[in-house]
Scaffold this motif. Structure first.
Motif, PDB file in Angstrom:
ATOM      1  N   ALA A 304      10.495  17.807  59.191  1.00  0.00           N
ATOM      2  CA  ALA A 304       9.979  17.573  58.074  1.00  0.00           C
ATOM      3  C   ALA A 304      10.130  18.316  56.951  1.00  0.00           C
ATOM      4  CB  ALA A 304       8.561  17.199  58.118  1.00  0.00           C
ATOM      5  N   PHE A 305      10.794  19.646  57.113  1.00  0.00           N
ATOM      6  CA  PHE A 305      10.689  20.906  56.149  1.00  0.00           C
ATOM      7  C   PHE A 305      12.254  20.367  55.482  1.00  0.00           C
ATOM      8  CE2 PHE A 305      11.870  25.363  55.381  1.00  0.00           C
ATOM      9  CZ  PHE A 305      11.275  25.473  54.117  1.00  0.00           C
ATOM     10  N   ARG A 306      11.937  20.206  53.971  1.00  0.00           N
ATOM     11  CA  ARG A 306      12.967  19.619  53.333  1.00  0.00           C
ATOM     12  C   ARG A 306      14.226  20.605  53.350  1.00  0.00           C
ATOM     13  NH1 ARG A 306      12.735  15.250  50.059  1.00  0.00           N
ATOM     14  NH2 ARG A 306      10.750  14.087  50.202  1.00  0.00           N
ATOM     15  N   ALA A 307      13.743  21.933  53.296  1.00  0.00           N
ATOM     16  CA  ALA A 307      14.954  22.912  52.902  1.00  0.00           C
ATOM     17  C   ALA A 307      15.729  22.925  54.078  1.00  0.00           C
ATOM     18  CB  ALA A 307      14.418  24.425  52.746  1.00  0.00           C
ATOM     19  N   PHE A 308      15.556  22.450  55.165  1.00  0.00           N
ATOM     20  CA  PHE A 308      16.258  22.500  56.527  1.00  0.00           C
ATOM     21  C   PHE A 308      16.900  21.193  56.693  1.00  0.00           C
ATOM     22  CE2 PHE A 308      13.964  26.243  58.702  1.00  0.00           C
ATOM     23  CZ  PHE A 308      14.764  27.103  57.671  1.00  0.00           C
ATOM     24  N   GLN A 309      16.823  20.106  55.995  1.00  0.00           N
ATOM     25  CA  GLN A 309      17.224  18.714  55.846  1.00  0.00           C
ATOM     26  C   GLN A 309      18.561  18.905  55.149  1.00  0.00           C
ATOM     27  OE1 GLN A 309      14.298  16.375  54.332  1.00  0.00           O
ATOM     28  NE2 GLN A 309      12.956  16.411  56.011  1.00  0.00           N
ATOM     29  N   ALA A 310      19.631  19.371  55.839  1.00  0.00           N
ATOM     30  CA  ALA A 310      20.830  19.608  55.304  1.00  0.00           C
ATOM     31  C   ALA A 310      21.991  19.286  56.102  1.00  0.00           C
ATOM     32  CB  ALA A 310      20.969  21.195  55.045  1.00  0.00           C
ATOM     33  N   GLU A 311      23.203  19.346  55.807  1.00  0.00           N
ATOM     34  CA  GLU A 311      24.359  18.892  56.694  1.00  0.00           C
ATOM     35  C   GLU A 311      24.627  20.242  57.843  1.00  0.00           C
ATOM     36  OE1 GLU A 311      29.447  19.050  56.028  1.00  0.00           O
ATOM     37  OE2 GLU A 311      28.300  19.672  54.685  1.00  0.00           O
ATOM     38  N   ALA A 312      24.210  21.530  57.444  1.00  0.00           N
ATOM     39  CA  ALA A 312      24.375  22.420  58.271  1.00  0.00           C
ATOM     40  C   ALA A 312      23.117  23.270  58.099  1.00  0.00           C
ATOM     41  CB  ALA A 312      25.536  23.245  58.111  1.00  0.00           C
ATOM     42  N   VAL A 313      22.435  23.727  59.371  1.00  0.00           N
ATOM     43  CA  VAL A 313      21.421  24.921  59.275  1.00  0.00           C
ATOM     44  C   VAL A 313      21.958  25.824  60.466  1.00  0.00           C
ATOM     45  CG1 VAL A 313      19.084  25.303  59.501  1.00  0.00           C
ATOM     46  CG2 VAL A 313      19.950  23.128  58.693  1.00  0.00           C
ATOM     47  N   ARG A 314      22.096  27.052  59.910  1.00  0.00           N
ATOM     48  CA  ARG A 314      22.893  28.159  60.778  1.00  0.00           C
ATOM     49  C   ARG A 314      22.090  29.325  60.446  1.00  0.00           C
ATOM     50  NH1 ARG A 314      29.161  26.435  61.770  1.00  0.00           N
ATOM     51  NH2 ARG A 314      28.629  24.040  61.980  1.00  0.00           N
ATOM     52  N   GLY A 315      22.379  30.551  61.507  1.00  0.00           N
ATOM     53  CA  GLY A 315      21.647  31.680  61.324  1.00  0.00           C
ATOM     54  C   GLY A 315      22.145  32.802  62.130  1.00  0.00           C
ATOM     55  N   LEU A 316      21.479  34.014  61.749  1.00  0.00           N
ATOM     56  CA  LEU A 316      21.794  35.116  62.551  1.00  0.00           C
ATOM     57  C   LEU A 316      20.741  35.485  62.914  1.00  0.00           C
ATOM     58  CD1 LEU A 316      23.954  36.647  59.543  1.00  0.00           C
ATOM     59  CD2 LEU A 316      24.940  35.672  61.787  1.00  0.00           C
ATOM     60  N   CYS A 317      20.801  36.256  64.092  1.00  0.00           N
ATOM     61  CA  CYS A 317      19.868  36.982  64.973  1.00  0.00           C
ATOM     62  C   CYS A 317      20.066  38.583  64.716  1.00  0.00           C
ATOM     63  CB  CYS A 317      19.530  36.611  66.269  1.00  0.00           C
ATOM     64  SG  CYS A 317      18.255  37.186  67.107  1.00  0.00           S
ATOM     65  N   VAL A 318      19.052  39.282  63.905  1.00  0.00           N
ATOM     66  CA  VAL A 318      19.576  40.753  63.806  1.00  0.00           C
ATOM     67  C   VAL A 318      18.663  41.493  65.049  1.00  0.00           C
ATOM     68  CG1 VAL A 318      19.596  42.926  62.363  1.00  0.00           C
ATOM     69  CG2 VAL A 318      20.094  40.298  61.348  1.00  0.00           C
ATOM     70  N   PRO A 319      19.153  41.887  65.931  1.00  0.00           N
ATOM     71  CA  PRO A 319      18.141  42.429  66.906  1.00  0.00           C
ATOM     72  C   PRO A 319      17.549  43.742  66.392  1.00  0.00           C
ATOM     73  CG  PRO A 319      20.589  42.423  67.873  1.00  0.00           C
ATOM     74  CD  PRO A 319      20.492  41.934  66.170  1.00  0.00           C
ATOM     75  N   GLY A 320      16.322  43.685  66.484  1.00  0.00           N
ATOM     76  CA  GLY A 320      15.382  44.880  65.900  1.00  0.00           C
ATOM     77  C   GLY A 320      15.320  44.657  64.524  1.00  0.00           C
ATOM     78  N   GLY A 321      15.794  43.714  63.812  1.00  0.00           N
ATOM     79  CA  GLY A 321      15.854  43.795  62.647  1.00  0.00           C
ATOM     80  C   GLY A 321      14.316  43.235  61.741  1.00  0.00           C
ATOM     81  N   ALA A 322      13.382  43.140  62.783  1.00  0.00           N
ATOM     82  CA  ALA A 322      12.083  42.632  61.947  1.00  0.00           C
ATOM     83  C   ALA A 322      11.366  43.682  61.457  1.00  0.00           C
ATOM     84  CB  ALA A 322      11.094  42.200  63.151  1.00  0.00           C
ATOM     85  N   GLU A 323      11.998  45.160  61.402  1.00  0.00           N
ATOM     86  CA  GLU A 323      11.273  46.238  60.881  1.00  0.00           C
ATOM     87  C   GLU A 323      11.928  46.241  59.505  1.00  0.00           C
ATOM     88  OE1 GLU A 323      14.166  49.639  62.704  1.00  0.00           O
ATOM     89  OE2 GLU A 323      12.717  48.733  63.861  1.00  0.00           O
TER      90      GLU A 323
END
Length: 580
Positions: A304-323
RNA sequence: GGUCCUGUGGUGCAGUUUGGAGUGCACGCCGCCCUGUCAAGGCGGAGGCCGCGGGUUCAAAUCCCGUCAGGACCGCCA
């Protein structure tokens, strides 16, 4: 004039009488004894002028960069005064005579490895900067690379052929540098953007296997990896396909790696353009970086989140990046926007599958868990998501991928062939596709039907028989199987919207040549400046070019570009229009 | 064409956020002293249009506008 190079002297030379010539790289004047560091093309050695030695020149008057000829005897350094940081550090030269060959003004830039001078000063005094260890090393490495490339292609039966610098302008591609003709006022030569058409003519001419270390010129804006003029190892093979070319070029490049580094060359992997875009977001992936792009479109298909209603939704997972702090995250968001993304969503993964994110409240529990699962994310990781058009999402994440990754050691080399590129990239204003490479690139055999029957945007799915070589995220060169069948060539030109009369006007000579028995052929060109820069551990090709230009295309040393006098203009039939 | 960063003795920097005397550090340069250093050391000295132009202010290296030069990137580079 000399018996040895200063930098070559070792313990085995002790007691030899030597004559050395070079520059004063440093001096340590103790009032009595004077130490001089004498530098030549081989390196640096310490010269000792003892106070009672009648050397013919008062050593206290010697200054930096004076040019000297020193005769003396090689001797061991006294116990405890050897210098392990110097290749010649076990020995020194006791001077018997010191001859002043030339004086020198104090250099305006430091000539050493230690300090970085302003680059415009380094360029203005390039002849001084060239004395530095860095540029000496880089240019010598470059020469070894050139030699290795030549030797490899020679061995493989290639013929080195020079092609002209003054050729006809063909309006495709990059902006030409042009040269006005004196004999034909109003007409111009173009300097070659590459010897592309000429080397294809050499194939028609039965040269069979051609190569050249060729100068190429393109009047486009400069970058860290682009100069107006640059060198390519240019090659073309008859009766050969892409695999043959990749084998030959791969051998040559790997030989260059060995020559440059002295280490074994890494194998060259292969991946398709599609795979590279999906996994790495670019057609020149830095494969030293392990991080890969993850597609979360499925997970968010019903969001329901409009920003993610798109042709593509992709991402990166940065290990330990939460800091990473908010400042850094804000910078990443700005960077993503600068690259064309509508935005960038970050999510810090917390214990218990919680997501700390500005958008977390817009997601269902299933969506949150699905995202974490898709990335295989652990607590402490940082997720960076981009939504939008597929091409933009891929390229934005591709850029962020290498920026958020931990730095890698410069010596690591990751080589790969990228294959199955699209034949076209985008449509022009008339709806015709635009050639991704050049109009002579052969289409992929499996896509022949598509090429024959598709129209408009459907044509963008047609793949080509082209291939790029990628090294550490830099495009190292590209090549393709060429079209040798006139019917196929006509079809491609028609699809591109180039009608026969225009085609004849632009490169009729090539089409004519192909009517007289063109062999199937394929080729490649390696960007030598980039290759050498990577092998030298430089991130800028100016550091491996003897006399490079600034980003605006000027040369602070010679003053180019410069005006020419009225007589030259008149001879050429030119007049200069002042723009307001 | 655009975005961002930088510009301070010969060189590399700090000072600019919060306006208050060209204030500071290191290298180099010049002079003197000094026989084993290698970033030599000690003492003394010279060297400045704070890129340039305009504005604000009692006062500008510092704030504002413009401009030039360099760099990184986007566009561009078949």
């Amino acid at each position: 004039m000399r018996t040895d190079r200063a930098g070559d002297l070792r313990a085995g030379d002790v007691d030899r009488a030597v004559a050395l010539c070079g520059w004063v790289a440093g001096r340590r004047d103790h009032g009595g004894v004077v130490f001089l560091d004498l530098r030549d093309a081989g390196g640096v050695v310490q010269v000792v002028v003892d106070p009672d030695a009648a050397t013919g020149l008062d050593a206290h008057t010697i200054r930096a960069e004076y040019v000297l000829r020193v005769e003396g005897t090689v001797r061991h350094r006294p116990e405890g005064s050897t210098n392990p940081d110097l290749a010649t550090g076990a020995v020194e030269v006791a001077a018997r005579t010191v001859e002043l060959l030339n004086r020198a003004e104090p250099p305006p830039i430091p000539i050493g490895e230690r300090v970085e001078a302003d680059e415009v000063l380094r360029l203005r005094y390039r002849y001084l900067d060239l004395r530095s260890e860095r540029l000496q090393r880089n240019l010598r490495l470059r020469a070894r690379v050139n030699h290795a490339l030549r030797a490899s292609l020679d061995e493989q039966g290639f013929v080195e052929v020079e092609t002209p610098m003054l050729i006809a302008s063909t309006p495709e591609g990059a902006r030409d540098f042009v040269v006005p003709s004196r004999r034909h006022p109003g007409s111009f030569y173009a300097l070659p953007q590459s010897p592309q058409l000429l080397k294809q003519l050499l194939m028609v001419g039965g040269i069979d296997r051609y190569y050249q270390i060729a100068r190429c010129l393109r009047d486009e804006d400069l970058r860290a990896d682009r100069q107006f003029e640059f060198m390519q190892l240019d090659a073309e093979m008859s009766f050969a396909d892409g695999d043959d070319v990749m084998a030959v070029i791969g051998d040559a490049v790997r030989a260059a790696v060995v020559a440059a580094t002295g280490r074994e060359a890494p194998p060259i992997g292969r991946l398709t353009w599609q795979e590279a875009r999906d996994r790495f977001g670019t057609d020149k992936p830095d494969l030293r970086v392990l991080l890969e792009i993850v597609d979360v479109h499925e997970v968010l298909a019903a969001t329901a989140f409009r920003a993610f209603q798109a042709e593509a939704v992709r991402g990166l997972c940065v290990p330990g990046g939460a800091e990473l702090g908010r400042g850094r995250l804000d910078a990443l968001i700005e960077r993503a926007k600068g690259l064309g993304a509508a935005g960038l969503v970050w999510m810090r993964v917390r214990d218990g599958a919680e997501l700390d994110s500005p958008v977390a409240r817009h997601l269902t529990d299933d969506e949150r868990l699905g995202i974490i699962d898709a990335f295989g994310a652990q607590p402490g990781d940082l997720l960076l998501l981009v939504a939008g058009a597929l091409g933009t999402v891929a390229s934005v994440l591709g850029a962020l991928r290498v920026e958020v990754a931990h730095p890698v050691d410069p010596p690591d080399l990751a080589l790969a062939w990228l294959v199955d590129f699209p034949l076209f990239e985008g449509l022009d204003d008339d709806g015709h596709p635009i050639a991704a490479h050049h109009p002579f690139t052969a289409p992929h055999p499996a896509d022949r039907d598509l090429l024959e029957h598709a129209t408009g945007a459907d044509l963008l799915a047609v793949r080509s028989r082209s291939y790029d070589l990628v090294l550490n995220g830099w495009e190292m060169g590209s090549g393709s199987v060429r079209i040798h069948d006139p019917d196929l060539q006509a079809r491609v030109l028609a699809v591109l919207g180039i009608d026969e009369s225009r085609a004849r006007e632009r490169f009729g000579f090539l089409l004519d040549a192909f009517g007289y028995g063109a062999p199937p052929h394929a080729g490649f060109a390696v960007g030598i400046d980039r290759l050498v820069a990577i092998l030298a551990g430089e991130d800028n090709i100016r550091e491996v070019i003897a006399f490079p230009k600034t980003q605006s295309g000027t040369d602070p040393l010679t003053g180019a570009p410069s005006g020419i006098d009225a007589r030259q203009l008149r001879d050429l039939g030119l007049s200069v229009i002042r723009r307001t």
